[in-house]
Design an enzyme around this catalytic site. Structure first.
Site, mmCIF file in Angstrom:
data_model
loop_
_atom_site.group_PDB
_atom_site.id
_atom_site.type_symbol
_atom_site.label_atom_id
_atom_site.label_comp_id
_atom_site.label_asym_id
_atom_site.label_seq_id
_atom_site.Cartn_x
_atom_site.Cartn_y
_atom_site.Cartn_z
ATOM 1 N N GLY A 45 67.341 33.355 14.797
ATOM 2 C CA GLY A 45 67.772 34.467 13.950
ATOM 3 C C GLY A 45 67.127 34.493 12.571
ATOM 4 O O GLY A 45 67.582 35.206 11.678
ATOM 5 N N ARG A 327 57.527 35.318 18.552
ATOM 6 C CA ARG A 327 58.435 34.519 17.709
ATOM 7 C C ARG A 327 59.273 35.361 16.751
ATOM 8 O O ARG A 327 60.075 34.828 15.989
ATOM 9 C CB ARG A 327 57.614 33.525 16.866
ATOM 10 C CG ARG A 327 56.845 32.494 17.672
ATOM 11 C CD ARG A 327 56.053 31.587 16.748
ATOM 12 N NE ARG A 327 56.905 30.822 15.867
ATOM 13 C CZ ARG A 327 57.362 29.597 16.130
ATOM 14 N NH1 ARG A 327 57.027 29.002 17.268
ATOM 15 N NH2 ARG A 327 58.127 28.969 15.272
ATOM 16 N N LYS A 498 44.341 47.131 48.363
ATOM 17 C CA LYS A 498 44.116 47.882 49.600
ATOM 18 C C LYS A 498 44.780 47.071 50.700
ATOM 19 O O LYS A 498 44.369 45.943 51.005
ATOM 20 C CB LYS A 498 42.618 48.050 49.861
ATOM 21 C CG LYS A 498 42.377 48.804 51.143
ATOM 22 C CD LYS A 498 40.900 49.048 51.378
ATOM 23 C CE LYS A 498 40.751 49.806 52.679
ATOM 24 N NZ LYS A 498 39.917 49.084 53.644
ATOM 25 N N GLY A 586 34.773 54.266 59.544
ATOM 26 C CA GLY A 586 34.203 55.058 60.636
ATOM 27 C C GLY A 586 33.126 56.032 60.209
ATOM 28 O O GLY A 586 32.397 56.553 61.045
ATOM 29 N N ASN A 607 31.611 51.443 53.623
ATOM 30 C CA ASN A 607 30.953 50.152 53.453
ATOM 31 C C ASN A 607 29.848 49.947 54.490
ATOM 32 O O ASN A 607 28.661 49.915 54.169
ATOM 33 C CB ASN A 607 32.002 49.043 53.511
ATOM 34 C CG ASN A 607 31.403 47.657 53.329
ATOM 35 O OD1 ASN A 607 32.015 46.670 53.665
ATOM 36 N ND2 ASN A 607 30.199 47.540 52.795
ATOM 37 N N SER A 608 30.250 49.853 55.790
ATOM 38 C CA SER A 608 29.261 49.492 56.824
ATOM 39 C C SER A 608 28.081 50.448 56.840
ATOM 40 O O SER A 608 26.922 50.027 56.976
ATOM 41 C CB SER A 608 29.903 49.502 58.210
ATOM 42 O OG SER A 608 30.993 48.640 58.221
#
Ligand code: FAD
Ligand code: GLY
Length: 657
Positions: A45, A327, A498, A586, A607-608
């Site tokens: 305090g 603090r 994901k 896909g 990605n692929s």
């Protein structure tokens, strides 16, 4: 229940804001997991901007302003509650054992509003009899003071009740439910609760709900009592020594604190902690050794890396932050309440608040992404410029869980023949989001060894994925690891995952039940969940209802390059979604990417098709252009399909024989 304002956290910060907003006319609810576990109860305090060693000027200004508010603020609260706070502007004396500390202690910028006086050995021992012989002098900070923080917390609670703030103790907020950059509710131990505006005031526990760098710093404390045999109070001001303070209350209690320990939320007092406190306290003020001990306790300070609080706006438009007071949270309660109430009720942002904004913890590139978001959210931008004529089709940016991106193509890091090809492809794709398989990074699978260094994580937003997880439990565990991984790369506020739950290794089809279960849990834990799903409109809706940030339906099986085999279902998902739809898996050729975007998908993950192309960087560029073209075509609105031919040139006006 719906209030104007929902405050999460019932320590002094949450309660002070609640009372202030209520007095300005708002309806306010406070949810508090555990009133008594708050640091506000554990504190000493002290109102000690001068005695505490603060780290910067803005913090001094904030603390001094707060200390100046204390007399009127406590008087107002005491009237509302009918209880005392025991505010006492008693001053703080900071004795030192060596003359060199005289210089160190002089560091706070002494000003007329906050003077500091050096007392030599004779003066200090006259001023405060009973100090150790080792004391060579000390600083006197007359403007510092104290309040009984437990009394203050009770007064705030009672005052809040008296002005009809709705107070709910033992209710824990488990997760924010976010949609399009707005909080739409909080998942709690008592169900979903909604309000128009939310305030985060959860002290050391804030990181459980939002990935801000707030961590607990444990402090152990104890209390003595002045023996009845001493008729007068022997101490009438706080003693602030080296790693020790002694706070005398007027009711004869003496509070001694505090350790400062980086041990997470480890509970309990320890012999080492208490021994060190007692040893330092007795060294400073030897007669304490005979006083009876009344209580030991501990608490958790909400610390940030720069030891400054996080105050003000957040990435969500209707969420305000008031955490990380470390603090000085007792001291800072009145100014925090005033500034946060100004911000929420009048949209008035005090200039001081800019020093305490959460964005100081974002890496520079994220700040620029946010700047983009600010620009975009104020208006729209032209998509592309052609032949010097600006094509003015208007678009808004892609926003996922409050974060804004200007690229609608996401890519991955798997299957590349070399790290260099991956780096060049990601650059050519101009994507801002790259998904990374947490498990493969963990196990240093081929191509994932140097990922941390290979990409510039200040520019690219990491999307950790749970590839390789067969059950909901596994995916939840890996998602948590992913969050840590993003943090280690400097993305402290990255809570994206994901979600992939794929039990079947032949067709690699996601498990809808496991995905929903894991999504529910991860949303509760504060993740922005991007679930990979079969193109199932009902499942997509359920995932949106539990609070997912996007849905990611597959176009055809992962890595197959078959293109859009699920068009009709993806169309239904897009039609019904209130969250972004990202077509994932896909897509094998740019024409298919464009086709998915023409349908109205918000983004693609590819990605692929890039990594396995003969020339991945060139394919990455092609996919980038296809994504932009598809989006532009969607916005432009394609012509209707007709059953029969329709001549390109009008026939009217032509000469007929
Ligand atoms: P807290 O007081 O910790 O309150 C947070 C509340 O949020 C708790 O009640 C908690 O249960 C609740 N909560 C958390 N998560 C959830 C959730 N998910 N759902 C619902 N509720 C939740 N400051 C000073 O100014 N002077 C001092 O002398 C001083 N001494 C200190 C000594 C010690 C040992 C310690 C530990 C701290 C001290 N402090 C001092 C610092 C001060 O106590 C804190 O900065 C201040 O209490 C922070 O207040 P708060 O309301 O933000 O957090
Ligand atoms: N401000 C005192 C403490 O945090 O221990």
């Amino acid at each position: 229940m719906t209030s104007d304002i929902l405050i999460i956290g019932g320590g002094v910060i949450g309660l002070a804001i609640a009372v202030e907003l209520k007095l300005r006319g708002a309806t306010v609810t406070v949810l508090c997991r555990d009133f008594n576990a708050a640091a506000s109860h554990a504190a000493a305090g002290m109102l000690a901007p001068d005695a505490e060693k603060l780290t910067n000027e803005a913090m001094y200004a904030l603390c001094w302003r707060s200390r100046a508010l204390y007399p009127d603020w406590t008087r107002k609260l005491e009237e509302l509650a009918g209880l005392p706070t025991h505010y006492w502007p008693c001053g703080i004396l900071a004795p030192v054992y060596q003359h060199q500390d005289q210089k160190n202690a002089a560091l706070p910028p002494s000003s007329r509003e906050s003077p500091a006086y050096w007392l030599d050995k004779t003066a200090i021992s006259q001023y405060q009899p009973g100090l150790s012989d080792e004391v060579v002098g000390g600083w006197w900070y007359p403007e510092d003071g104290q309040v009984d923080n437990r009394a203050l917390a009770q007064v705030l609670w009672t005052a809040a009740e008296s002005v009809c703030v709705e107070l709910k103790d033992s209710v824990s907020v488990e997760a924010f439910l976010q949609q399009q950059g707005k909080i739409v509710g909080v998942q709690t131990s008592a169900g979903v609760i909604s309000a128009a505006h939310y305030v985060l005031a959860t002290g050391a526990w804030s990181n459980e709900l939002l990935p801000f760098p707030v961590r607990p710093v444990k402090g152990q404390m104890l209390r003595l009592r002045i023996p009845e045999s001493l008729p007068e109070l022997p101490l009438k001001r706080v003693l602030y020594g080296q790693e020790i303070y002694i706070v005398p209350r007027r009711d004869r209690k003496i509070i001694i604190g505090a350790t400062s320990e980086d041990v997470g939320f480890t509970p309990h007092n320890t012999p080492a902690g208490i021994q060190s406190l007692l040893q330092k306290a007795i060294r400073l003020y030897p007669q304490l050794q005979d006083y009876p001990i009344e209580e030991f306790w501990w608490g958790f300070r909400p610390a940030t890396p720069d030891e400054l609080p996080i105050l003000g706006t957040s990435p969500c438009t209707n969420l305000t932050l008031a955490v990380g007071h470390y603090r000085n949270g007792i001291l800072l309660a009145p100014i925090t309440a005033a500034l946060i109430a100004d911000l929420i009720s009048q949209q008035k942002s005090d200039p001081l608040l800019s020093h305490f904004h959460y964005s100081r913890f974002l890496p520079p590139s994220s700040t620029s992404m946010l700047t983009h978001s600010a620009n975009f959210s104020n208006g729209h931008r032209p998509v592309v410029a052609l032949n010097n004529a600006v094509i003015t089709t208007q678009d808004s940016a892609l926003t996922i869980a409050g974060k804004t991106f200007h690229s609608r193509l996401m890519t991955g890091t798997g299957k590349y023949r070399s790290i260099e090809e991956m780096q060049q492809s990601i650059t050519a794709s101009e994507c801002q989001i790259v998904t990374v398989a947490v498990r493969r990074v963990q196990t240093k699978a081929a191509g994932h060894e140097g990922l941390a260094e290979a990409l510039d994580w200040q520019k690219i937003w990491m999307l950790p994925n749970t590839a390789g997880c067969q059950t909901a439990e596994e995916a939840i565990r890996v998602a948590r690891l992913g969050r840590e991984m993003a943090k280690l790369l400097g993305q402290e506020d990255n809570n994206f995952v994901k979600l992939e739950v794929i039990p079947d290794s032949k067709y690699l089809l996601p498990d809808p039940i496991g995905t929903l279960q894991a999504a529910e849990q991860l949303v509760k834990e504060g993740f922005a969940v991007l679930p990979y799903i079969n193109a199932d409109p009902m499942l997509a809706k359920r995932l949106e209802e539990v609070g997912c940030a996007t849905v990611m339906p597959l176009a055809s099986p992962i890595g197959s390059g078959q293109g859009l085999k699920t068009t009709a279902n993806i169309q239904i998902i897009i039609e019904n979604a209130g969250i972004p739809v990202v077509v994932d898996a896909g897509i094998g050729a740019p024409s298919q990417a464009a086709q998915a975007m023409e349908l109205g998908a918000d983004a693609l993950l590819i990605n692929s098709a890039i990594a396995l192309a003969k020339n991945p960087p060139a394919m990455a560029r092609a996919m980038n252009l296809a994504t932009v073209a598809g989006r532009l075509a969607y916005l432009a609105g394609r012509m209707p399909i007709k059953d029969y031919a329709s001549a390109s040139s009008p026939l009217t006006g032509t000469i007929s024989s």
